[in-house]
Design an enzyme around this catalytic site. Structure first.
Site, short mmCIF file in Angstrom:
data_model
loop_
_atom_site.label_atom_id
_atom_site.label_comp_id
_atom_site.label_asym_id
_atom_site.label_seq_id
_atom_site.Cartn_x
_atom_site.Cartn_y
_atom_site.Cartn_z
CG HIS A 163 51.11 43.07 36.16
ND1 HIS A 163 50.52 42.04 35.26
CD2 HIS A 163 51.67 42.44 37.43
CE1 HIS A 163 50.91 40.84 36.09
NE2 HIS A 163 51.55 41.13 37.19
CB CYS A 257 51.06 40.90 29.18
SG CYS A 257 50.17 42.33 29.91
N1 ARG Z 1 45.66 36.88 33.48
C1 ARG Z 1 46.76 37.24 33.77
C2 ARG Z 1 47.01 37.76 35.36
O1 ARG Z 1 46.19 38.16 35.88
C3 ARG Z 1 47.23 38.43 32.97
C4 ARG Z 1 48.94 38.73 33.09
C5 ARG Z 1 48.97 40.00 32.14
N2 ARG Z 1 50.46 40.05 32.17
C6 ARG Z 1 50.92 41.46 32.23
N3 ARG Z 1 52.48 41.69 32.03
N4 ARG Z 1 50.56 42.38 32.71
O2 ARG Z 1 48.14 37.42 35.80
#
Ligand code: ARG
Length: 262
Positions: A163, A257
């Site tokens: 991300h 996140c």
């Molecule tokens: N386990 C989640 C996923 O893989 C973690 C998300 C983390 N969020 C972020 N904004 N980077 O989607």
């Protein structure tokens, strides 16, 4: 900048599936997770920023990562279309919350992935947006259009930094920190063009999720464990508070996140 955030207490947070390389089935210590989340909430409240809460649904362990709910500009929200089935039902839960709060909500066509502020960062009338791992180029294009923002599309190129908010963090209109190893060469050129003071970090600090910091004026809540980037920021006058997010990192997430500016 908006002075309200949406957080989700980690009542049912867990790691029970794997959709990114950090999710290796590590057992979550639930009381510790709650304590770590509470420090994030307190840190944000200490700035005088209002914290709104959404209740977590028992069947949605990743709902704590509210940054992924969508991208918000004023009264408009472009809701996420999660790439993985495990997270798709979160969209309904967040849609309900935003509608009850009076926001104008937008959904993208079902076949297009878009993961909200996991992959987008708005600065003035620009939207920096990562694509290629979770969000699709079509998703960030549509979101920018709906929100009437100039799109800066940045292709991501590393599975660990899946991300944008795992490898890029705006500090203000002029500056940002980032991990170059997460981007394609052309994305780095675009970042250099649009961010006058672009501060790189090494892989150690990137793996400590330093880019997943929450920033307010000159104050930063940073995931604990980073080294060089902390010094770089402190000499520039930023005030850094470190928060241990060991439990959330087992899910590949940290402070930013779990924070959605609304
Ligand atoms: N386990 C989640 C996923 O893989 C973690 C998300 C983390 N969020 C972020 N904004 N980077 O989607």
């Amino acid at each position: 900048m908006a002075s309200r955030v949406l957080l989700c207490p980690p009542t049912f947070f867990d790691v029970i599936y794997s959709i990114n390389p950090w999710m290796q089935g590590g057992t979550v210590d639930k009381p510790t997770a709650m304590d770590q989340w509470f420090k994030l909430k307190q840190g944000i409240e200490s700035w005088g920023v209002h914290v709104s809460l959404i209740g977590q649904e028992e069947s949605l362990p990743d709902m704590v990562f509210t940054a992924n709910a969508g991208t918000v500009r004023n009264n408009k929200v472009v809701l996420s279309n999660f790439k993985f089935d495990e997270r798709k039902p979160e969209t309904d839960a967040f849609e309900k919350w935003f509608q009850a709060e009076g926001y104008e909500t937008y959904r993208l066509p079902k076949n297009i992935n878009f993961e909200g502020c996991g992959d987008t960062a708005v600065q003035g009338n620009k939207m920096f947006a990562g694509y290629g791992v979770r969000s699709d180029l079509g998703g960030i294009r549509r979101a920018a259009k709906i929100l009437e923002l100039e799109l800066i599309p940045l292709k991501l190129d590393h599975p660990n930094f899946y991300h944008l908010d795992t490898c890029f963090c705006l500090l203000g209109p002029q500056s940002a920190i980032y991990y170059p190893g997460a981007f394609t060469p052309s994305a780095i050129r675009k970042l250099k063009k649009h961010v006058p003071e672009l501060i790189p970090m090494d892989v150690h600090d990137a793996a400590m999720f330093a880019c997943n910091s929450v920033v307010y004026e000159d104050k930063i809540l940073m995931p604990a464990g980073s080294r060089k980037i902390v010094e770089e920021l402190e000499v520039r006058g930023y005030e850094i508070t470190h928060i241990n997010t060991s439990e959330f990192m087992k899910s590949g997430g940290s402070l930013q996140c779990m924070t959605l500016w609304i």
